[in-house]
Motif scaffolding. Structure first.
Motif, PDB file in Angstrom:
ATOM      1  N   GLY A  13       0.836  -1.208   0.000  1.00  0.00           N
ATOM      2  CA  GLY A  13       0.000   0.000   0.000  1.00  0.00           C
ATOM      3  C   GLY A  13       0.862   1.245   0.000  1.00  0.00           C
ATOM      4  N   ALA A  14       2.020   1.174  -0.687  1.00  0.00           N
ATOM      5  CA  ALA A  14       3.022   2.243  -0.619  1.00  0.00           C
ATOM      6  C   ALA A  14       2.578   3.536  -1.286  1.00  0.00           C
ATOM      7  CB  ALA A  14       4.317   1.762  -1.268  1.00  0.00           C
ATOM      8  N   THR A  15       1.552   3.475  -2.137  1.00  0.00           N
ATOM      9  CA  THR A  15       1.143   4.671  -2.890  1.00  0.00           C
ATOM     10  C   THR A  15       0.091   5.516  -2.160  1.00  0.00           C
ATOM     11  OG1 THR A  15      -0.429   3.234  -4.008  1.00  0.00           O
ATOM     12  CG2 THR A  15       1.643   3.697  -5.175  1.00  0.00           C
ATOM     13  N   VAL A  18      -0.897   6.863   3.887  1.00  0.00           N
ATOM     14  CA  VAL A  18      -0.025   6.338   4.948  1.00  0.00           C
ATOM     15  C   VAL A  18       1.252   5.754   4.334  1.00  0.00           C
ATOM     16  CG1 VAL A  18       0.137   4.683   6.847  1.00  0.00           C
ATOM     17  CG2 VAL A  18      -2.005   5.892   6.447  1.00  0.00           C
ATOM     18  N   SER A  40      -1.754  -1.662  -5.684  1.00  0.00           N
ATOM     19  CA  SER A  40      -2.767  -2.407  -6.449  1.00  0.00           C
ATOM     20  C   SER A  40      -2.260  -2.724  -7.857  1.00  0.00           C
ATOM     21  CB  SER A  40      -4.056  -1.593  -6.544  1.00  0.00           C
ATOM     22  OG  SER A  40      -3.889  -0.560  -7.491  1.00  0.00           O
ATOM     23  N   SER A  43      -1.131   0.101 -10.138  1.00  0.00           N
ATOM     24  CA  SER A  43       0.179   0.718  -9.901  1.00  0.00           C
ATOM     25  C   SER A  43       1.335  -0.231 -10.206  1.00  0.00           C
ATOM     26  CB  SER A  43       0.294   1.144  -8.425  1.00  0.00           C
ATOM     27  OG  SER A  43      -0.772   1.970  -8.060  1.00  0.00           O
ATOM     28  N   SER A  84       0.074  -0.680   4.724  1.00  0.00           N
ATOM     29  CA  SER A  84      -0.896   0.425   4.807  1.00  0.00           C
ATOM     30  C   SER A  84      -1.890   0.222   3.672  1.00  0.00           C
ATOM     31  CB  SER A  84      -0.189   1.773   4.701  1.00  0.00           C
ATOM     32  OG  SER A  84       0.658   1.803   3.579  1.00  0.00           O
ATOM     33  N   ASP A  86      -5.524  -0.689   1.906  1.00  0.00           N
ATOM     34  CA  ASP A  86      -6.959  -0.525   2.058  1.00  0.00           C
ATOM     35  C   ASP A  86      -7.489  -1.765   2.792  1.00  0.00           C
ATOM     36  OD1 ASP A  86      -9.764  -0.619   1.431  1.00  0.00           O
ATOM     37  OD2 ASP A  86      -9.349   0.889  -0.101  1.00  0.00           O
ATOM     38  N   ASN A 107      -1.086  -1.143   9.617  1.00  0.00           N
ATOM     39  CA  ASN A 107      -1.934  -0.001   9.983  1.00  0.00           C
ATOM     40  C   ASN A 107      -3.408  -0.310   9.819  1.00  0.00           C
ATOM     41  OD1 ASN A 107      -0.445   2.683  10.334  1.00  0.00           O
ATOM     42  ND2 ASN A 107       0.663   1.669   8.683  1.00  0.00           N
ATOM     43  N   ARG A 112      -6.780  -6.035  14.131  1.00  0.00           N
ATOM     44  CA  ARG A 112      -6.511  -5.380  15.421  1.00  0.00           C
ATOM     45  C   ARG A 112      -7.185  -6.048  16.614  1.00  0.00           C
ATOM     46  NH1 ARG A 112      -7.962   0.481  13.284  1.00  0.00           N
ATOM     47  NH2 ARG A 112      -6.121   0.882  12.017  1.00  0.00           N
ATOM     48  N   CYS A 151      -6.192   5.842  13.978  1.00  0.00           N
ATOM     49  CA  CYS A 151      -5.553   7.145  14.216  1.00  0.00           C
ATOM     50  C   CYS A 151      -6.245   7.960  15.312  1.00  0.00           C
ATOM     51  CB  CYS A 151      -5.493   7.933  12.920  1.00  0.00           C
ATOM     52  SG  CYS A 151      -7.014   7.901  11.954  1.00  0.00           S
ATOM     53  N   GLY A 184      -7.832   8.875   3.873  1.00  0.00           N
ATOM     54  CA  GLY A 184      -7.060   8.421   2.719  1.00  0.00           C
ATOM     55  C   GLY A 184      -7.214   9.387   1.561  1.00  0.00           C
ATOM     56  N   ASN A 329      -2.452  12.362  12.736  1.00  0.00           N
ATOM     57  CA  ASN A 329      -3.101  11.095  12.352  1.00  0.00           C
ATOM     58  C   ASN A 329      -2.291  10.233  11.404  1.00  0.00           C
ATOM     59  OD1 ASN A 329      -4.146  13.509  10.837  1.00  0.00           O
ATOM     60  ND2 ASN A 329      -4.877  11.899   9.457  1.00  0.00           N
ATOM     61  N   THR A 330      -1.512  10.830  10.489  1.00  0.00           N
ATOM     62  CA  THR A 330      -0.754   9.932   9.597  1.00  0.00           C
ATOM     63  C   THR A 330       0.655   9.647  10.115  1.00  0.00           C
ATOM     64  OG1 THR A 330       0.001  11.715   8.138  1.00  0.00           O
ATOM     65  CG2 THR A 330      -2.049  10.584   7.517  1.00  0.00           C
TER      66      THR A 330
HETATM   67  P1  NAP Z   1      -5.300   5.234   0.791  1.00  0.00           P
HETATM   68  O1  NAP Z   1      -4.663   6.563   0.624  1.00  0.00           O
HETATM   69  O2  NAP Z   1      -6.630   4.989   0.177  1.00  0.00           O
HETATM   70  O3  NAP Z   1      -4.264   4.094   0.253  1.00  0.00           O
HETATM   71  C1  NAP Z   1      -4.644   2.741   0.083  1.00  0.00           C
HETATM   72  C2  NAP Z   1      -3.485   1.900  -0.456  1.00  0.00           C
HETATM   73  O4  NAP Z   1      -3.999   0.558  -0.668  1.00  0.00           O
HETATM   74  C3  NAP Z   1      -2.912   2.383  -1.801  1.00  0.00           C
HETATM   75  O5  NAP Z   1      -1.535   2.150  -1.848  1.00  0.00           O
HETATM   76  C4  NAP Z   1      -3.627   1.473  -2.818  1.00  0.00           C
HETATM   77  O6  NAP Z   1      -2.873   1.261  -4.019  1.00  0.00           O
HETATM   78  C5  NAP Z   1      -3.699   0.172  -2.040  1.00  0.00           C
HETATM   79  N1  NAP Z   1      -4.760  -0.680  -2.568  1.00  0.00           N
HETATM   80  C6  NAP Z   1      -6.070  -0.365  -2.761  1.00  0.00           C
HETATM   81  N2  NAP Z   1      -6.735  -1.418  -3.312  1.00  0.00           N
HETATM   82  C7  NAP Z   1      -5.819  -2.397  -3.480  1.00  0.00           C
HETATM   83  C8  NAP Z   1      -5.871  -3.723  -4.016  1.00  0.00           C
HETATM   84  N3  NAP Z   1      -7.023  -4.245  -4.488  1.00  0.00           N
HETATM   85  N4  NAP Z   1      -4.742  -4.461  -4.013  1.00  0.00           N
HETATM   86  C9  NAP Z   1      -3.577  -3.958  -3.541  1.00  0.00           C
HETATM   87  N5  NAP Z   1      -3.448  -2.692  -3.026  1.00  0.00           N
HETATM   88  C10 NAP Z   1      -4.562  -1.936  -3.000  1.00  0.00           C
HETATM   89  O7  NAP Z   1      -5.488   4.857   2.337  1.00  0.00           O
HETATM   90  P2  NAP Z   1      -4.627   5.354   3.627  1.00  0.00           P
HETATM   91  O8  NAP Z   1      -5.253   6.530   4.245  1.00  0.00           O
HETATM   92  O9  NAP Z   1      -3.184   5.389   3.258  1.00  0.00           O
HETATM   93  O10 NAP Z   1      -4.900   4.147   4.632  1.00  0.00           O
HETATM   94  C11 NAP Z   1      -4.283   2.891   4.483  1.00  0.00           C
HETATM   95  C12 NAP Z   1      -4.696   1.976   5.614  1.00  0.00           C
HETATM   96  O11 NAP Z   1      -4.249   2.550   6.857  1.00  0.00           O
HETATM   97  C13 NAP Z   1      -6.211   1.794   5.725  1.00  0.00           C
HETATM   98  O12 NAP Z   1      -6.486   0.468   6.122  1.00  0.00           O
HETATM   99  C14 NAP Z   1      -6.591   2.810   6.785  1.00  0.00           C
HETATM  100  O13 NAP Z   1      -7.783   2.451   7.456  1.00  0.00           O
HETATM  101  C15 NAP Z   1      -5.378   2.765   7.705  1.00  0.00           C
HETATM  102  N6  NAP Z   1      -5.121   3.989   8.470  1.00  0.00           N
HETATM  103  C16 NAP Z   1      -5.161   5.226   7.869  1.00  0.00           C
HETATM  104  C17 NAP Z   1      -4.881   6.379   8.647  1.00  0.00           C
HETATM  105  C18 NAP Z   1      -4.906   7.780   8.067  1.00  0.00           C
HETATM  106  O14 NAP Z   1      -4.799   8.741   8.862  1.00  0.00           O
HETATM  107  N7  NAP Z   1      -5.029   7.977   6.763  1.00  0.00           N
HETATM  108  C19 NAP Z   1      -4.541   6.229   9.983  1.00  0.00           C
HETATM  109  C20 NAP Z   1      -4.493   4.953  10.549  1.00  0.00           C
HETATM  110  C21 NAP Z   1      -4.780   3.848   9.774  1.00  0.00           C
HETATM  111  P3  NAP Z   1      -3.191   2.066  -5.403  1.00  0.00           P
HETATM  112  O15 NAP Z   1      -2.678   3.458  -5.216  1.00  0.00           O
HETATM  113  O16 NAP Z   1      -2.419   1.284  -6.414  1.00  0.00           O
HETATM  114  O17 NAP Z   1      -4.690   2.023  -5.585  1.00  0.00           O
END
Ligand code: NAP
Length: 352
Positions: A13-15, A18, A40, A43, A84, A86, A107, A112, A151, A184, A329-330
């Motif tokens: 989930g590097a893109t 988080v 995904s 990417s 990180s 989805d 994350n 959890r 978060c 996100g 949060n992040t």
């Molecule tokens: P985000 O910006 O939506 O990023 C999601 C990541 O998951 C992207 O790298 C995406 O790749 C990848 N992904 C989505 N669908 C996929 C698939 N089918 N197969 C493989 N990879 C896939 O979300 P985020 O805010 O970084 O959050 C990531 C996680 O951390 C979530 O579970 C969230 O609940 C948790 N979290 C977030 C926060 C926060 O403050 N944002 C805090 C704590 C926990 P693509 O770019 O290729 O689509």
């Protein structure tokens, strides 16, 4: 003088929001370096610089730019994997990596609350890491999954931990004002959030309530007995870029003065500080005395975004005391939390 070779790590989930924070925080990490990135199918196969819509103010680290984004399959990935992803996909992917022998520091919310999975804040409940022994035995995994909290839970649990230790907790009320980056990327549509407050974040209140009780619970006979205090959370999305602010009221089990609470927060130290772990804040809790702090605008980056900043402590006519807490949060709520978990694990010999 010998220089320690850094441990190669990967990010699932590097893109995402988080994932980008992880890439950025790992650029100058003392122990770890990014060697492998995945996201995904859309990417995968592209250089990270092309696959990722970089949303941080800091520039994308040079070393990450040319790395090819992989599919989320445990082939050729390093032992230590940050996740990180989805939550729609994290369950299966993280399980596959743990099964294949990887240490997954996640994350995502999927694991959890599993009884054999540590939900960790290294300052609060480092001893819960021992749950992984039972996890590997029960699931027959060569690797393991360790998680950090939601978060919104982080600022609440960090600020409650010293109070629980010193005075015991009976009741907790928490109302959040949560930043848009918590959803996100691209997050909440502008027309929904601009000039508005949204009093609903799916599943957030349940997560905060249950996770706080697990984090502050006791490890007994290889299982966590959740904290026996009541928690009620109300979560709101507001038009702030980063930083979750929380209005908190508490009832304690024993008598304590305002000064006692401040002293409990200011003196709070734990294993990350004792071992000087690379991402550990020197002061995990910072107490502000001004009548209008903490605020995201001024206090978000305290201790590189790893501190919880509290203020406005005063008597509460309904419970006993009330205060405001703020955390990034992040960083403290996601990428920095996962890094600190991995550092705790390394310092305990789990990554040898
Ligand atoms: P985000 O910006 O939506 O990023 C999601 C990541 O998951 C992207 O790298 C995406 O790749 C990848 N992904 C989505 N669908 C996929 C698939 N089918 N197969 C493989 N990879 C896939 O979300 P985020 O805010 O970084 O959050 C990531 C996680 O951390 C979530 O579970 C969230 O609940 C948790 N979290 C977030 C926060 C926060 O403050 N944002 C805090 C704590 C926990 P693509 O770019 O290729 O689509």
């Amino acid at each position: 003088m010998s220089v320690m070779k850094k441990l190669e790590v990967g990010i699932l989930g590097a893109t995402g929001m988080v994932g980008q924070r992880l890439v950025s925080l790992l650029e100058s990490h003392l122990w770890f370096e990014v060697a492998w990135l995945a996201a995904s199918e859309k990417s995968a196969g592209k250089p990270y610089a092309d696959a990722c819509h970089w949303r941080l103010r800091e520039p994308m680290p040079r070393a990450a730019r040319a790395l090819l984004v992989e599919e989320c399959r445990p082939v050729g990935a390093p032992q230590l994997m940050f996740s990180s992803l989805d939550s729609k996909v994290a369950g299966e992917v993280e399980r596959d990596f743990a099964r294949a022998g990887h240490v997954v520091v996640s994350n995502s919310s999927n694991y959890r609350m599993e009884p054999d999975v540590p939900l960790l804040i290294p300052e609060v409940n480092p001893e819960h890491l021992a749950l992984v022994r039972g996890q590997r035995q029960k699931r027959g995994w060569k690797g393991m999954i360790v998680t950090n909290p939601n978060c919104t839970t982080v600022g609440l649990a960090m600020s409650l931990a010293p109070l629980e230790r010193a005075f015991g907790l009976e009741k907790v009320l928490m109302t959040s004002m949560q930043a848009v980056s918590g959803a996100g990327y691209p997050g909440v549509p502008t027309l929904d959030i601009f000039g508005n407050v949204i009093p609903y974040i799916s599943n957030e209140e349940e997560k905060v309530e249950r996770e706080t009780q697990k984090l502050l619970g006791r490890l007994e006979d290889g299982a966590v007995r959740p904290g026996d205090f009541a928690v009620s959370a109300q979560c709101n999305r507001v038009l702030v870029e980063d930083g979750h602010t929380e209005s908190i009221s508490v009832a304690l089990k024993t008598e304590a003065s305002l000064r006692d609470l401040v002293e409990a927060w200011r003196s709070f130290r734990s294993i990350p500080q004792e071992r000087a772990l690379p991402s550990a804040p020197q002061h995990p809790i910072i107490v502000r005395e001004e009548c209008d702090r903490p605020q995201p605008k001024f206090d978000l980056h305290a201790e590189r975004g790893m501190a919880t900043v509290v203020g406005r402590l005063r008597p509460c006519p309904v419970l006993q005391y009330k205060y405001t807490a703020l955390s990034h949060n992040t960083i403290r709520g996601a990428a920095g939390a996962a890094l600190l978990n991995a550092e705790l694990m390394k310092s305990e010999g789990y990554l040898d």
